[in-house]
Scaffold this motif. Structure first.
Motif, PDB file in Angstrom:
ATOM      1  N   GLN A 339       0.807  -1.220   0.000  1.00 44.53           N
ATOM      2  CA  GLN A 339       0.000   0.000   0.000  1.00 44.53           C
ATOM      3  C   GLN A 339       0.845   1.278   0.000  1.00 44.53           C
ATOM      4  OE1 GLN A 339      -0.428  -2.636   1.965  1.00 44.53           O
ATOM      5  NE2 GLN A 339      -2.357  -3.451   1.178  1.00 44.53           N
ATOM      6  N   GLY A 340       2.185   1.179  -0.021  1.00 42.85           N
ATOM      7  CA  GLY A 340       3.047   2.354  -0.083  1.00 42.85           C
ATOM      8  C   GLY A 340       3.533   2.845   1.259  1.00 42.85           C
ATOM      9  N   SER A 341       3.196   2.165   2.351  1.00 45.81           N
ATOM     10  CA  SER A 341       3.642   2.572   3.683  1.00 45.81           C
ATOM     11  C   SER A 341       4.886   1.787   4.087  1.00 45.81           C
ATOM     12  CB  SER A 341       2.534   2.349   4.718  1.00 45.81           C
ATOM     13  OG  SER A 341       1.369   3.069   4.372  1.00 45.81           O
ATOM     14  N   ILE A 342       5.683   2.397   4.954  1.00 45.61           N
ATOM     15  CA  ILE A 342       6.857   1.757   5.537  1.00 45.61           C
ATOM     16  C   ILE A 342       6.623   1.668   7.038  1.00 45.61           C
ATOM     17  CG2 ILE A 342       9.355   1.849   5.823  1.00 45.61           C
ATOM     18  CD1 ILE A 342       9.341   3.734   3.352  1.00 45.61           C
ATOM     19  N   ILE A 343       6.658   0.452   7.570  1.00 43.79           N
ATOM     20  CA  ILE A 343       6.370   0.215   8.985  1.00 43.79           C
ATOM     21  C   ILE A 343       7.683  -0.043   9.706  1.00 43.79           C
ATOM     22  CG2 ILE A 343       5.073  -1.166  10.626  1.00 43.79           C
ATOM     23  CD1 ILE A 343       3.167  -1.914   8.398  1.00 43.79           C
ATOM     24  N   ASN A 344       7.934   0.757  10.730  1.00 40.02           N
ATOM     25  CA  ASN A 344       9.102   0.567  11.590  1.00 40.02           C
ATOM     26  C   ASN A 344       8.668  -0.215  12.822  1.00 40.02           C
ATOM     27  OD1 ASN A 344      11.605   0.730  12.811  1.00 40.02           O
ATOM     28  ND2 ASN A 344      11.311   2.829  13.530  1.00 40.02           N
ATOM     29  N   CYS A 345       9.181  -1.416  12.987  1.00 42.96           N
ATOM     30  CA  CYS A 345       8.736  -2.317  14.053  1.00 42.96           C
ATOM     31  C   CYS A 345       9.823  -2.493  15.093  1.00 42.96           C
ATOM     32  CB  CYS A 345       8.354  -3.682  13.480  1.00 42.96           C
ATOM     33  SG  CYS A 345       7.053  -3.612  12.220  1.00 42.96           S
ATOM     34  N   ASN A 361       4.584   7.333   5.503  1.00 38.30           N
ATOM     35  CA  ASN A 361       3.804   7.342   4.272  1.00 38.30           C
ATOM     36  C   ASN A 361       4.419   8.334   3.301  1.00 38.30           C
ATOM     37  OD1 ASN A 361       1.665   5.553   5.199  1.00 38.30           O
ATOM     38  ND2 ASN A 361       1.032   7.237   6.523  1.00 38.30           N
ATOM     39  N   GLY A 362       4.564   7.917   2.053  1.00 38.72           N
ATOM     40  CA  GLY A 362       5.133   8.811   1.053  1.00 38.72           C
ATOM     41  C   GLY A 362       5.015   8.278  -0.354  1.00 38.72           C
ATOM     42  N   HIS A 363       5.045   6.948  -0.499  1.00 43.05           N
ATOM     43  CA  HIS A 363       4.929   6.353  -1.827  1.00 43.05           C
ATOM     44  C   HIS A 363       3.460   6.126  -2.176  1.00 43.05           C
ATOM     45  CE1 HIS A 363       9.218   5.608  -2.444  1.00 43.05           C
ATOM     46  NE2 HIS A 363       9.283   5.256  -1.168  1.00 43.05           N
ATOM     47  N   GLU A 394      14.154  10.083  13.078  1.00 43.78           N
ATOM     48  CA  GLU A 394      13.909  11.161  14.034  1.00 43.78           C
ATOM     49  C   GLU A 394      12.734  12.039  13.609  1.00 43.78           C
ATOM     50  OE1 GLU A 394      17.590  13.187  14.336  1.00 43.78           O
ATOM     51  OE2 GLU A 394      18.586  11.563  15.452  1.00 43.78           O
ATOM     52  N   ASN A 395      12.452  12.108  12.316  1.00 48.16           N
ATOM     53  CA  ASN A 395      11.305  12.883  11.813  1.00 48.16           C
ATOM     54  C   ASN A 395      10.135  11.929  11.626  1.00 48.16           C
ATOM     55  OD1 ASN A 395      13.327  14.736  11.737  1.00 48.16           O
ATOM     56  ND2 ASN A 395      13.085  15.296   9.606  1.00 48.16           N
ATOM     57  N   LEU A 396       9.374  11.727  12.680  1.00 50.55           N
ATOM     58  CA  LEU A 396       8.327  10.707  12.649  1.00 50.55           C
ATOM     59  C   LEU A 396       7.121  11.148  11.830  1.00 50.55           C
ATOM     60  CD1 LEU A 396       8.468   9.581  16.395  1.00 50.55           C
ATOM     61  CD2 LEU A 396       9.616   8.573  14.422  1.00 50.55           C
ATOM     62  N   ASP A 397       6.730  12.425  11.935  1.00 49.84           N
ATOM     63  CA  ASP A 397       5.498  12.887  11.300  1.00 49.84           C
ATOM     64  C   ASP A 397       5.728  13.589   9.971  1.00 49.84           C
ATOM     65  OD1 ASP A 397       4.148  11.955  13.512  1.00 49.84           O
ATOM     66  OD2 ASP A 397       4.334  13.854  14.587  1.00 49.84           O
ATOM     67  N   SER A 398       6.972  13.702   9.540  1.00 45.92           N
ATOM     68  CA  SER A 398       7.247  14.437   8.315  1.00 45.92           C
ATOM     69  C   SER A 398       7.488  13.461   7.173  1.00 45.92           C
ATOM     70  CB  SER A 398       8.470  15.344   8.511  1.00 45.92           C
ATOM     71  OG  SER A 398       9.612  14.565   8.817  1.00 45.92           O
ATOM     72  N   SER A 399       7.685  14.016   5.997  1.00 38.16           N
ATOM     73  CA  SER A 399       7.949  13.193   4.824  1.00 38.16           C
ATOM     74  C   SER A 399       9.435  12.888   4.734  1.00 38.16           C
ATOM     75  CB  SER A 399       7.449  13.924   3.575  1.00 38.16           C
ATOM     76  OG  SER A 399       8.114  15.163   3.438  1.00 38.16           O
TER      77      SER A 399
END
Length: 563
Positions: A339-345, A361-363, A394-399
């Motif tokens: 779906q274009g998301s990258i999940i950091n686990c 999210n970006g793709h 470190e930039n969790l909410d940004s692109s």
């Protein structure tokens, strides 16, 4: 009675300093040759004669003590670490260092060697033997050759029905062998006589596979065990996990049961650092991440559902199409989704929902590749749709902090260079390999090479970064050797790249804060505008109607209660 007095003083603090100056050549003696004396001599050829202008002395006060040097061989096993310690796991190495430092033998050895080291340091302080007198006259480094690459080998699928080279894995020992996973990813491929075998190739013999890996289902991904080089992990198209021992042939040692395996193809299977070297984990488009131990593949040891709503529901899970794990961060891993998301686990979290730490999210398309930087673990690369992006944890909410331009063909794979911090590779659907060096060029790749007419679906460089394997849709693996400038670390390149990433992260954070501020301001202006447009009479009538409707509903409720 003899009176003796001794005093010590640094040699560099006394004595007349040397004063060098440039003087023209001067002829002091000129003896012309006498031809009549030539008959008394015999010509000698060759003639080797040495002349020393300074006096030859056996002992002098500036002489330092001679050091007795002996040459000894050392058998390095995994960099000199014990077999039960994985050098890539920081926790295990730090724990082992603490155990050694508490040992009495280690303490006595340090105290004994400390006095010898102190004596050598005092000698060096007295006479600086490493002083550079003519540093300004050093020659400047020569110009580097332009970026280039050449083909050094081609590995072709030996089967008549061509399949896609979906994954590559280099042998950890000197990278002399290459494991290639072959699988047709087309849905319900109806071609007959499709082989399910994958191969291990020896670079010295590119015409015939070194070993054939046989299985009842095609293998989508293959990975060598960095701790035990003979073990090879595979993820199958039917969702099973399998491993081979290359010492015992091409038949699998054990396969996971079908009912407890993944429900979709396994696009990522990676070994984990452990004492036994037998633990691994896998990810699939069925939305699950499963942990395994090859000593007991009858069932998974742990399970994680990639539900970003944190409800742990498989129906809401995102399909994993790429997986990355770095030994520098043994508890975290990255998952790229369809779906274009990258999940950091984070595996160390207590509950499954808490294991999903962040979502980037970006793709706008599937994330075909995700990889942490080998030099900066908090920076990672993602490849999807028409761009490649660089992110910072470190930039969790940004692109993303950096990204390439939008290409016309689709990007299908990407990876970092293992030796240069700002260099990464991308593979495109038109068969082109792009080599990017963001430290020098951010708009265009440093090198763009047409490898094949077929789409490139897999990339994997060697540990030295000089040779890159490129797998195509028709099963051809091309081995490319890139130029020295693209695989040699320059001076201060690490610090410059780190400064660039930090600068871009700060810039992205400032832009994100500014955007939030503008959004809040726009909301306040819209709210104030609505309040200005409201008619007081209409507000009064609305409040009056609401008041009487509440009284009416309350009377009806009381009447129903009394009856």
């Amino acid at each position: 009675m003899e009176i003796k007095f001794e005093y010590t003083r640094k040699r560099s603090d006394f004595g007349r300093p040397c004063n060098f100056s440039d003087l023209p050549a001067e002829v002091t003696v000129d003896i012309p040759p006498d031809p009549s004396l030539a008959q008394d001599f015999i010509p000698q050829d060759p003639v080797d004669f040495a002349q020393q202008h300074g006096p030859v002395m056996a002992v002098h006060e500036v002489n330092t003590e001679r050091v007795q040097v002996t040459s000894q061989g050392v058998n390095h096993v995994e960099g000199g670490w014990p077999k039960h310690v994985d050098p890539r796991n920081t926790d295990m190495t730090s724990r082992y260092r603490e155990e050694v430092e508490r040992d009495e033998i280690y303490t006595r050895a340090i105290l004994r060697l400390g006095t010898l080291m102190e004596h050598c340091i005092r000698q060096n302080n007295a006479i600086d033997i490493y002083e550079e007198y003519f540093a300004e006259d050093e020659e400047e480094e020569g110009e580097e050759e332009p970026p280039s690459a050449k083909t050094i080998g081609v590995l072709r699928d030996p089967n008549p029905v061509r399949r896609t080279a979906t994954h590559l894995s280099w042998h950890p020992d000197a990278c002399k062998e290459l494991a290639v996973a072959y699988c047709s990813l087309e849905f319900q491929d109806k071609r007959r006589d499709i082989s399910f075998d994958s191969y291990i190739w020896d670079l010295g013999n590119p015409y015939k596979p070194e070993l054939t890996l046989m299985l009842s289902s095609p293998v989508v991904t293959l990975e060598y065990n960095p701790k035990d080089w003979h073990h090879l992990l595979g993820g199958c198209y039917n969702g099973q996990i399998v491993y081979w021992d290359t010492r015992k042939g091409g038949l699998p040692m054990e396969v996971t049961p079908l009912e407890l395996s993944h429900r979709d193809p396994v696009y990522g299977a990676i070994w984990l650092p452990s004492r036994t070297g037998t633990e691994c984990f896998s990810a699939s488009t069925d939305g699950q991440v499963l942990w395994w131990d090859i000593r007991k593949l009858s069932q998974p040891s742990e399970r994680l559902v990639l539900d970003i709503t944190r409800e742990d529901q498989l129906k809401n899970a995102l399909g994993a199409i790429s997986l990355d794990f770095s030994f520098s961060m043994p508890t975290k891993f990255l998952v790229g989704t369809e779906q274009g998301s990258i999940i950091n686990c984070n595996r160390d979290a207590k509950t499954p929902p808490e294991k999903i730490a962040n979502v980037f999210n970006g793709h706008i398309g599937a994330v075909y590749a995700v990889a942490r930087s080998p030099f900066y673990p908090k920076v990672f690369l993602s490849v999807g749709d028409w761009t490649a992006r660089i992110w910072s944890e470190e930039n969790l909410d940004s692109s993303s902090i950096m990204e390439t331009k939008c290409h016309v063909p689709y990007l299908l794979d990407g990876c970092w260079s293992p030796v240069k911090p700002a260099v990464f590779f991308t593979a495109k659907s038109d068969g082109t390999l792009d080599v990017w060096d963001f430290l020098f060029h951010q708009k265009d790749p440093s090198l763009s090479l047409k490898v094949s007419n077929d789409p490139l679906l897999s990339l994997r460089p060697q540990d030295n970064g000089r040779i890159i394997g490129c797998g195509t849709k028709q099963g051809t693996v091309t081995l490319l050797e890139i130029s020295t400038g693209l695989c040699t670390l320059r001076k201060n390149e690490k610090s410059l790249t780190s400064s660039m990433f930090e600068r871009e992260a700060r810039r992205e954070k400032v832009l994100q804060d500014k955007q939030r501020e503008l959004q809040v301001r726009a909301q306040l202006l819209a709210k104030a505008k609505r309040e200005e447009q409201e008619d007081p009479q209409e507000v009064f009538e609305q409040a009056r109607a609401d008041f009487f409707s509440i009284i009416k509903s309350e009377r009806q409720r009381r009447g129903e209660t009394e009856s």
